[in-house]
Motif scaffolding. Structure first.
Motif, short mmCIF file in Angstrom:
data_model
loop_
_atom_site.label_atom_id
_atom_site.label_comp_id
_atom_site.label_asym_id
_atom_site.label_seq_id
_atom_site.Cartn_x
_atom_site.Cartn_y
_atom_site.Cartn_z
N ALA A 195 -44.53 50.33 140.02
CA ALA A 195 -43.73 50.17 138.87
C ALA A 195 -42.16 50.32 138.99
O ALA A 195 -41.48 49.24 138.27
CB ALA A 195 -43.80 51.47 138.00
N ASP A 196 -41.66 50.85 140.00
CA ASP A 196 -40.31 50.60 140.23
C ASP A 196 -39.79 49.16 141.08
O ASP A 196 -38.82 48.91 140.79
CB ASP A 196 -39.96 51.73 141.02
N LYS A 224 -48.00 54.06 136.33
CA LYS A 224 -46.51 54.45 135.82
C LYS A 224 -45.97 53.12 134.98
O LYS A 224 -45.31 53.26 134.15
CB LYS A 224 -45.82 54.85 136.90
N PHE A 250 -47.31 51.39 133.20
CA PHE A 250 -47.59 51.21 131.74
C PHE A 250 -46.72 52.18 130.76
O PHE A 250 -46.70 51.76 129.52
CB PHE A 250 -49.02 51.72 131.42
N GLN A 251 -45.81 52.72 131.48
CA GLN A 251 -44.97 53.70 130.58
C GLN A 251 -44.02 52.80 129.98
O GLN A 251 -43.18 51.98 130.60
CB GLN A 251 -44.37 54.65 131.28
N GLY A 252 -44.10 52.79 128.62
CA GLY A 252 -42.96 51.71 127.98
C GLY A 252 -43.32 50.31 128.00
O GLY A 252 -42.60 49.61 127.32
N GLN A 306 -45.84 47.09 126.92
CA GLN A 306 -46.70 46.77 125.94
C GLN A 306 -47.98 46.16 126.57
O GLN A 306 -47.97 45.30 127.41
CB GLN A 306 -46.20 45.80 125.02
N PRO A 338 -54.38 54.11 133.91
CA PRO A 338 -53.40 54.96 132.76
C PRO A 338 -53.81 55.77 131.93
O PRO A 338 -53.26 56.65 131.64
CB PRO A 338 -52.18 53.89 132.56
N VAL A 385 -51.35 58.46 130.83
CA VAL A 385 -49.80 57.81 130.50
C VAL A 385 -49.84 57.00 129.09
O VAL A 385 -49.02 56.97 128.58
CB VAL A 385 -49.63 56.91 131.69
N ILE A 386 -50.87 56.51 129.01
CA ILE A 386 -51.21 55.80 127.59
C ILE A 386 -52.61 56.21 127.14
O ILE A 386 -53.43 56.80 127.66
CB ILE A 386 -51.27 54.12 127.76
N LYS A 387 -52.62 55.94 125.58
CA LYS A 387 -53.92 56.08 125.06
C LYS A 387 -54.53 54.97 124.70
O LYS A 387 -53.70 53.87 124.26
CB LYS A 387 -53.60 56.85 123.71
N GLN A 390 -53.12 52.70 121.96
CA GLN A 390 -51.58 52.05 122.41
C GLN A 390 -51.96 50.70 122.86
O GLN A 390 -50.84 49.98 122.78
CB GLN A 390 -50.89 52.83 123.38
#
Length: 194
Positions: free
Chosen positions: A80-81, A105, A107-109, A111, A129, A134-136, A139
């Protein structure tokens, strides 16, 4: 265009050298019989792309704004980073439980899009995730819905978008049938009885 193989520089370079011929065969040769104008456009575009084999995957990720993963990996290859704002990722390799190419990670933020949410939740990249919380599933946008409702698409140039392609057999059959019907109409191809 960068083709990354962090384990084998020779394979990365060989894939990069072969890519123009492979794409020309896949696209322009196939289309040339029915639409020479489109084939010419594809040829022109391919002539403008330079393919480079690399082994430094994190550096390739940082330089890229479109990333396609197509591996059998069971652990995240793309962290992610390392992904820059505005990047789009196509995750193709995770096609069964336990496979993973992207850091959950990521997937945080971001789409997330897929071809079929229930299927991808079980066997696609988004399974990871979702399991990590991290997501549902609600989403994740099914790609067809984003075509019908433009508000479901990217809203700003810095958004990270991810398409998890798991493949839907019915869509594959419909596309194959359309290709078969068009080929028969145009009198091209060879029919083989099995």
């Amino acid at each position: 265009m960068l083709l990354a193989n962090p384990r084998d520089a020779k394979k990365a370079q060989a894939a990069a050298a072969q890519m123009p011929m492979t794409l020309e065969k896949l696209f322009s040769q196939t289309i040339r019989a029915t639409n020479s104008v489109v084939a010419g456009l594809i040829d022109h575009r391919l002539s403008e792309v330079e393919f480079t084999g690399v082994t430094d995957l994190p550096a390739a990720v940082q330089r890229s704004r479109v990333i396609v993963t197509a591996t059998p990996s069971t652990k995240p290859l793309i962290q992610a980073d390392g992904v820059q704002p505005g990047t789009h990722l196509n995750a193709i390799g995770a096609d069964m439980e336990g496979k993973q190419e992207l850091d959950a990670k990521l997937f945080q933020g971001a789409q997330a899009y897929t071809d079929d949410v229930p299927q991808a939740s079980e066997v696609g990249e988004i399974q990871n995730p979702i399991k990590a919380g991290v997501i549902k599933p609600e989403q994740v946008v099914e790609i067809g819905n984003s075509l019908l409702d433009p508000t479901l698409g990217r809203h700003d140039a810095n958004a990270i978008t991810i398409f998890d392609s798991t493949g839907i057999a019915l869509q594959d059959l419909a596309a194959a049938n359309l290709a078969f019907v068009r080929a028969k109409e145009q009198g091209v191809g060879t029919q083989v009885d099995l």
